[in-house]
Design an enzyme around this catalytic site. Structure first.
Site, PDB file in Angstrom:
ATOM      1  N   LYS A   1       0.239  35.730 -15.243  1.00 25.04           N
ATOM      2  CA  LYS A   1      -1.057  35.043 -15.124  1.00 25.04           C
ATOM      3  C   LYS A   1      -0.865  33.574 -14.746  1.00 25.04           C
ATOM      4  O   LYS A   1      -1.512  33.076 -13.838  1.00 25.04           O
ATOM      5  CB  LYS A   1      -1.851  35.135 -16.438  1.00 25.04           C
ATOM      6  CG  LYS A   1      -2.218  36.550 -16.830  1.00 25.04           C
ATOM      7  CD  LYS A   1      -3.176  36.578 -18.020  1.00 25.04           C
ATOM      8  CE  LYS A   1      -2.582  36.017 -19.299  1.00 25.04           C
ATOM      9  NZ  LYS A   1      -1.469  36.806 -19.850  1.00 25.04           N
ATOM     10  N   ARG A  50      -9.512  36.387 -25.527  1.00 19.26           N
ATOM     11  CA  ARG A  50      -8.389  37.210 -25.977  1.00 19.26           C
ATOM     12  C   ARG A  50      -8.852  38.360 -26.866  1.00 19.26           C
ATOM     13  O   ARG A  50      -8.047  39.183 -27.258  1.00 19.26           O
ATOM     14  CB  ARG A  50      -7.474  36.365 -26.850  1.00 19.26           C
ATOM     15  CG  ARG A  50      -6.245  35.659 -26.316  1.00 19.26           C
ATOM     16  CD  ARG A  50      -5.293  36.404 -25.502  1.00 19.26           C
ATOM     17  NE  ARG A  50      -3.928  36.020 -25.737  1.00 19.26           N
ATOM     18  CZ  ARG A  50      -3.291  35.012 -25.171  1.00 19.26           C
ATOM     19  NH1 ARG A  50      -3.891  34.237 -24.322  1.00 19.26           N
ATOM     20  NH2 ARG A  50      -2.024  34.774 -25.448  1.00 19.26           N
ATOM     21  N   ARG A 103      12.385  34.256 -19.592  1.00 19.52           N
ATOM     22  CA  ARG A 103      11.563  33.202 -18.986  1.00 19.52           C
ATOM     23  C   ARG A 103      12.035  31.808 -19.415  1.00 19.52           C
ATOM     24  O   ARG A 103      12.355  31.593 -20.579  1.00 19.52           O
ATOM     25  CB  ARG A 103      10.135  33.452 -19.450  1.00 19.52           C
ATOM     26  CG  ARG A 103       9.104  32.547 -18.897  1.00 19.52           C
ATOM     27  CD  ARG A 103       7.772  33.220 -18.956  1.00 19.52           C
ATOM     28  NE  ARG A 103       7.150  33.137 -20.276  1.00 19.52           N
ATOM     29  CZ  ARG A 103       5.869  33.432 -20.479  1.00 19.52           C
ATOM     30  NH1 ARG A 103       5.109  33.828 -19.483  1.00 19.52           N
ATOM     31  NH2 ARG A 103       5.358  33.354 -21.684  1.00 19.52           N
ATOM     32  N   ARG A 145      10.292  29.029 -24.285  1.00 22.37           N
ATOM     33  CA  ARG A 145       9.161  28.890 -25.208  1.00 22.37           C
ATOM     34  C   ARG A 145       9.531  29.452 -26.570  1.00 22.37           C
ATOM     35  O   ARG A 145      10.180  30.486 -26.659  1.00 22.37           O
ATOM     36  CB  ARG A 145       7.951  29.655 -24.648  1.00 22.37           C
ATOM     37  CG  ARG A 145       7.013  28.781 -23.861  1.00 22.37           C
ATOM     38  CD  ARG A 145       5.969  29.574 -23.168  1.00 22.37           C
ATOM     39  NE  ARG A 145       5.177  30.410 -24.048  1.00 22.37           N
ATOM     40  CZ  ARG A 145       4.040  31.016 -23.676  1.00 22.37           C
ATOM     41  NH1 ARG A 145       3.597  30.855 -22.447  1.00 22.37           N
ATOM     42  NH2 ARG A 145       3.374  31.756 -24.513  1.00 22.37           N
ATOM     43  N   ARG A 172       3.352  39.808 -29.946  1.00 23.40           N
ATOM     44  CA  ARG A 172       2.326  39.405 -28.970  1.00 23.40           C
ATOM     45  C   ARG A 172       1.821  40.604 -28.174  1.00 23.40           C
ATOM     46  O   ARG A 172       0.636  40.702 -27.863  1.00 23.40           O
ATOM     47  CB  ARG A 172       2.894  38.338 -28.017  1.00 23.40           C
ATOM     48  CG  ARG A 172       3.068  36.989 -28.709  1.00 23.40           C
ATOM     49  CD  ARG A 172       3.999  36.068 -27.954  1.00 23.40           C
ATOM     50  NE  ARG A 172       3.487  35.670 -26.664  1.00 23.40           N
ATOM     51  CZ  ARG A 172       4.260  35.250 -25.661  1.00 23.40           C
ATOM     52  NH1 ARG A 172       5.572  35.200 -25.805  1.00 23.40           N
ATOM     53  NH2 ARG A 172       3.717  34.879 -24.529  1.00 23.40           N
TER      54      ARG A 172
HETATM   55  P1  AMP Z   1      -0.256  32.165 -23.892  1.00 25.49           P
HETATM   56  O1  AMP Z   1       0.362  30.948 -23.332  1.00 25.49           O
HETATM   57  O2  AMP Z   1      -1.583  32.493 -23.239  1.00 25.49           O
HETATM   58  O3  AMP Z   1       0.680  33.344 -23.908  1.00 25.49           O
HETATM   59  O4  AMP Z   1      -0.619  31.842 -25.420  1.00 25.49           O
HETATM   60  C1  AMP Z   1       0.388  31.555 -26.365  1.00 25.49           C
HETATM   61  C2  AMP Z   1      -0.170  31.668 -27.773  1.00 25.49           C
HETATM   62  O5  AMP Z   1      -1.262  30.751 -27.941  1.00 25.49           O
HETATM   63  C3  AMP Z   1      -0.745  33.036 -28.130  1.00 25.49           C
HETATM   64  O6  AMP Z   1       0.240  33.943 -28.578  1.00 25.49           O
HETATM   65  C4  AMP Z   1      -1.735  32.660 -29.244  1.00 25.49           C
HETATM   66  O7  AMP Z   1      -1.069  32.403 -30.461  1.00 25.49           O
HETATM   67  C5  AMP Z   1      -2.287  31.334 -28.738  1.00 25.49           C
HETATM   68  N1  AMP Z   1      -3.489  31.534 -27.890  1.00 25.49           N
HETATM   69  C6  AMP Z   1      -3.626  31.262 -26.565  1.00 25.49           C
HETATM   70  N2  AMP Z   1      -4.850  31.559 -26.116  1.00 25.49           N
HETATM   71  C7  AMP Z   1      -5.529  32.050 -27.187  1.00 25.49           C
HETATM   72  C8  AMP Z   1      -6.858  32.552 -27.399  1.00 25.49           C
HETATM   73  N3  AMP Z   1      -7.747  32.634 -26.402  1.00 25.49           N
HETATM   74  N4  AMP Z   1      -7.195  32.954 -28.659  1.00 25.49           N
HETATM   75  C9  AMP Z   1      -6.332  32.882 -29.673  1.00 25.49           C
HETATM   76  N5  AMP Z   1      -5.071  32.443 -29.553  1.00 25.49           N
HETATM   77  C10 AMP Z   1      -4.664  32.020 -28.329  1.00 25.49           C
END
Ligand code: AMP
Length: 213
Positions: free
Chosen positions: A13, A88, A127, A160, A171
């Site tokens: 994404k 989400r 990554r 990360r 996740r």
């Molecule tokens: P991402 O970079 O989108 O993979 O997000 C990394 C982490 O941030 C996720 O595993 C969640 O803990 C948190 N996170 C990101 N976006 C959301 C969301 N819309 N709702 C809840 N937690 C989020």
């Protein structure tokens, strides 16, 4: 044009978002990036969010909804935006619909990037990201010329905190249980655009452009 980018962690994404913002001239709004910035800055919100992020769990809805609400009302979002990593779960999607109708806006397309799970685990655990310019690499699929160093700016590459195997598994489980129901949610609204996420970055980008125009 208002777009949602949907798909499991590791689907690409963020990578596709970077290309799309150039082509369509709209900002990328990544709740994950916003939360990581808050963690880095050591704000109260960041400290609270970190507990959930390190465990691979979702941060409470009211935290991310607050961030998005403020962000989409900024000047650069006037001609549209791309939401990456939000919503989400169904509750976030319903709140977003309500919030947008109050603002006289709507979502036009939900681009869902689909990738098989075994491929996602390989992608996520390998990554790496540049600390300085944010460029993305993969230790096997897209390695930098010099180990641990960014080709573009010479910055240091890091992994990360949540890209270790244990957190990745949690996740993916959270995605299946909480985020995947959004596919049906947006299909019902006639907004879902499915994209095969296996292939080169260019191939996948071309598939997206073919659908969005
Ligand atoms: P991402 O970079 O989108 O993979 O997000 C990394 C982490 O941030 C996720 O595993 C969640 O803990 C948190 N996170 C990101 N976006 C959301 C969301 N819309 N709702 C809840 N937690 C989020």
């Amino acid at each position: 044009m208002n777009i949602i980018l949907l798909g499991p962690p590791g689907a690409g994404k963020g990578t596709q978002a970077k290309r799309m913002i150039e082509k369509y001239g709209i900002p990328q709004i990544s709740t994950g990036d916003m939360l990581r910035a808050a963690v880095q800055a050591g704000t109260e919100l960041g400290l609270e969010a970190k507990k959930y992020m390190d465990a691979g769990q979702l941060v409470p809805d009211e935290v991310v909804i607050g961030l998005v609400k403020e962000r989409i009302q900024q000047d650069d979002c006037k001609n549209g935006y791309m939401l990456d990593g939000f919503p989400r779960n169904v509750s976030q999607a319903e709140t977003l619909d309500k919030m947008l109708s109050e603002l006289g806006q709507k979502i036009d397309h939900v681009v869902c990037i689909e990738v098989p799970e075994d491929e996602l685990i390989k992608r996520l655990t390998g990554r790496r990201t540049c600390k300085q310019c944010g460029a993305g690499y993969h230790v096997v699929f897209d390695p930098p010329k010099q180990d641990g160093v960014c080709d573009k700016c010479g910055g240091e590459l890091y992994q990360r905190d949540d890209d270790n195997e244990e957190t990745v598994k949690s996740r993916l489980k959270v995605y299946k249980e909480q985020t995947e129901p959004l596919i049906a949610y947006y299909e019902k609204q006639g907004k879902l655009r499915r994209i095969d996420g296996v292939g080169s970055i260019d191939e996948i980008f071309n598939r997206i452009v073919a659908v969005l125009g």
